[in-house]
Write an enzyme that holds these catalytic residues in place. Sequence first.
Site, PDB file in Angstrom:
ATOM      1  N   HIS A  10       0.869  -1.172   0.000  1.00  0.00           N
ATOM      2  CA  HIS A  10       0.000   0.000   0.000  1.00  0.00           C
ATOM      3  C   HIS A  10       0.914   1.233   0.000  1.00  0.00           C
ATOM      4  O   HIS A  10       2.017   1.184   0.564  1.00  0.00           O
ATOM      5  CB  HIS A  10      -0.816  -0.053   1.290  1.00  0.00           C
ATOM      6  N   ASP A  58       2.892  -4.477   8.068  1.00  0.00           N
ATOM      7  CA  ASP A  58       1.665  -3.713   7.881  1.00  0.00           C
ATOM      8  C   ASP A  58       0.521  -4.716   7.986  1.00  0.00           C
ATOM      9  O   ASP A  58       0.315  -5.527   7.079  1.00  0.00           O
ATOM     10  CB  ASP A  58       1.713  -3.046   6.499  1.00  0.00           C
ATOM     11  N   GLN A 108      -4.631  -5.241   6.800  1.00  0.00           N
ATOM     12  CA  GLN A 108      -5.595  -6.179   6.215  1.00  0.00           C
ATOM     13  C   GLN A 108      -5.554  -7.548   6.876  1.00  0.00           C
ATOM     14  O   GLN A 108      -6.301  -8.434   6.466  1.00  0.00           O
ATOM     15  CB  GLN A 108      -5.331  -6.342   4.702  1.00  0.00           C
ATOM     16  N   LYS A 155     -10.896  -0.741  10.166  1.00  0.00           N
ATOM     17  CA  LYS A 155     -11.044  -1.907   9.292  1.00  0.00           C
ATOM     18  C   LYS A 155     -11.457  -3.141  10.079  1.00  0.00           C
ATOM     19  O   LYS A 155     -11.627  -4.212   9.512  1.00  0.00           O
ATOM     20  CB  LYS A 155      -9.728  -2.188   8.561  1.00  0.00           C
ATOM     21  N   CYS A 206      -4.680   2.237  -4.021  1.00  0.00           N
ATOM     22  CA  CYS A 206      -3.485   2.777  -3.355  1.00  0.00           C
ATOM     23  C   CYS A 206      -2.292   1.851  -3.496  1.00  0.00           C
ATOM     24  O   CYS A 206      -1.476   1.737  -2.566  1.00  0.00           O
ATOM     25  CB  CYS A 206      -3.724   3.047  -1.869  1.00  0.00           C
TER      26      CYS A 206
END
Lengths: 393, 489
Positions: free
Chosen positions: A113, A185, A188, A211, A352
């Site tokens: 991202h 990261d 997700q 999220k 993104c």
Amino acid sequence: MLDVRADFPILERQINGKPIVYLDSAATSLKPRCVIDAVTNFYTLHTANVHRAVHALAEEATEQFEDTRRVLARLINCDENEAVFVRGTTEAINMVHRCYPGLKRSVTTAIEHHSNLLPWGFGPDRHIVSVDAEGRIDMDALDAVLAGGIDLVAVSHVSNAIGAVQPIKDIIDRAHAAGALVLVDAAQSAPHLPLDVKELDVDFLGFSAHKMLGPGGIGCLYAKAEHLDKMSTWMLGGHVVDQVHREGYTLQEVPHRFEAGTPAIEAVIGWGAALRYLAGIGLDNVHEHDRELVTYARNRLSDIDHVKLIGPTDPQRSGSAVSFQVDGLEAHGVARMLNNRENIMVRSGFHCAQPLHESLDLLPTVRASFYVYNTKEEVDSLAQCLEAVIQFL
Amino acid sequence: MYSWLLQKLALPTVSRVTSSKFWDDYQEMLRADQAPLEQQKALQWQRLQSMLDHAYETVPFHRQRFDAAGIKPSDISSYEDLLRIPPSTKIDIQANFPDRVASSIGDQDAWRYVSTSGTANRLMVIQDFRKRDMVRASTTRSLALSGDYAVGKTIVEIPPDICNIVCGAEGESLDGVFPQIASMVKHRELTDPKAISSLRGRIERNWVFRKKTYQPFGPQGTNLTEEHMQGYVDSLLRDRPYLLKALPTYLFEIARYVERKGIEPLPVQVIKPMGASISPSMRDAIERSFTGQFREEYGSAEFGDMACDGPERDGLHVFMDLFLVEVVRDGKHAKDGELGRVLITDLMNKAMPLIRYDIGDIARMSPAPASAKRQGTRLWVEGRADDTLVTAEGQVFTSDKVMDFFYKRTDVDQFQLLETRPGKLDLLIVPSNGSVRGAGIEDELRGFLQSEVDVTLYEVKTIKPEASGKFRFVQSKSHDRLGHEVTHA
Ligand SMILES: Cc1ncc(COP(=O)(O)O)c(C=O)c1O
């Protein structure tokens, strides 16, 4: 399959007389009633600033606020003091970049991202390892870069653009063997999989509340205690310092020294409710549910002529999103038709992650992403709507 | 010379050897505009009936609506009869796009999707190549009607700012002839009809029409830096285009920059609006700053050019050979000169018939012929319906009227009037110099609207565009009082 739709009031909403089909949870998730209630309850009964006063409301607010940190720490298996509240994944990554000393030579991947690319800059000391069409990182290339001397590997656990899951434990082990730290990261992955930072032995991990059923504007940076001790503060103000004199100041304990100013108290409290809710379902069950939906969706969509699936073919390697293209139609056109016809809300574009699209020579894609409230019937609606549109090409 | 060669040789020849009937269409259109009114009406009516039959026979959406209203195309034999066909809205059309609103017959290889990218505001349509050719020919017609245009003269466009690269829209890029050929070779599409069509579009754009596109103003809004404004002036001085076509706000800002700086009027023969209508005072300012004349035009990406004015400036003459335009108020045709909503029936696009489509504009219409030379129906568009204020007393103020109120003032550089609820207005002003506080603008606005509205004044540095790149200087919450012509299906 989970059956929790009744917990999400927004799903009762209709637009132009039809229910909504929300397939954009990778962008942000819907919120269950308990989260909405926790936020309203705070405003209705407990409004006060945290960590400041000795009155009853302030104590209640502080207690609820810190409770979220406890739930969070349990969920990812860290010490409470290792969980820093930040605004979200983006801020977590930027904070490590700014505040951890000596991260000169870094490596990321082509599937990141933008928020895990841009902070690391574009100089000669920054490497980008390529990925294949299924989003698999080129491990040989990674090893080669690591061998050249690297301070930090920054990598996403699950891709937001094509849903590829990375072998994160393997990457961490290789990096550590080469003397590099690892930032994951988890924007997700934290919402969809059980994560154990101790087992992973990850150095830094960032994710966002919005999220994972929580409110916007809040997230977490997990960092090993020894790393937090080395990090400088990047913002000064209330709550950062312990003592201030005319000559100087002493810093607060970790993690508070990283949380300058009044935080988004209600968001933190709402997130606590979300985390308890998720823990109640069990992240294993969430993962199972998502995987069933993604597998079902990939099968269903692959039967449709003109639909080209992008990303991992192995269900074990796919997160909770399915990306695709429709021959002869622009991604935005597809997304608009789905929305206009059946209130099916998907994302379209580069998500993104433009370097990924460039490196794989991919045009913009359409992405359907799933979460606890989604059903196979909704996947059927998506497929039927696509069939109706495509029959026409 | 270049123009002459194109006009006399190249275009008719291209037209011969490809399937495009561009040149013949263009010639026919020029004749259609000069025809006596009765003849124009006859052609319009003949095409309308053929379109209604076609829509009823081959488009499920239209058949359903005709059936629901208990009518058949053969029942429509007069202008009044049209009122029996329920108007359609963007919501209706898009909820059924593409399969139920497109025709079940026709050569689908010769269709193309239009406006699928960009913002959610735009209507997505399918056009067949016939319609596309008509759109191109009709663009050339409005150029011809603007003065002494000849094919090959330079055209400059400054379209509204729409994100495309970063947002991942592919758009209908019309740049570069050679890149398109290269791409066709690379993807083995040398015989693909869509790729050839795109190539032809590019050749027309770059070589025949000699179009250049300047950068839009961008998200910072109306008030750009001097350097930036001077950039437009320098480019126009260099290109000296026959035609400059741009978002009205851009034209207006460039014009006022020229005036402010005491620059000689810029050498552009014809100036046209793109993407929005223009108010009379904007038009005056533009004409003071360019050597040429301003020409009104009414069109959209989905329909193509629908009407244009000429040197006589007697309103927008509707292209009656291609469209049937109605102006309606409370379910009836508006009287001569009365304001109402604009409904468009496209007489050409058989791939996806649009019948009595409510395009969202407010206009006046006059069926009376303007002159012996051009006898068609005329239109005066006054803005978007959503931008129209209706006071508690029932008075209607279109955005054009409101713009003129502000643009006549020397102390106001730009403005935006945001109705937060009916009768409550936030007024944003970019002052020309100093401050406008205490100048009594609020009272004057109340006087102008003849209504005791509640006005709060804010001074700002710039007015920002919407996501579509267009500006909405008036945003109304009271436009519902206009009465909806349309009930949603
Ligand atoms: C993989 C990934 N990383 C980072 C982010 C940024 O998260 P946030 O905007 O919450 O900071 C996102 C959000 O889309 C993401 O999907």
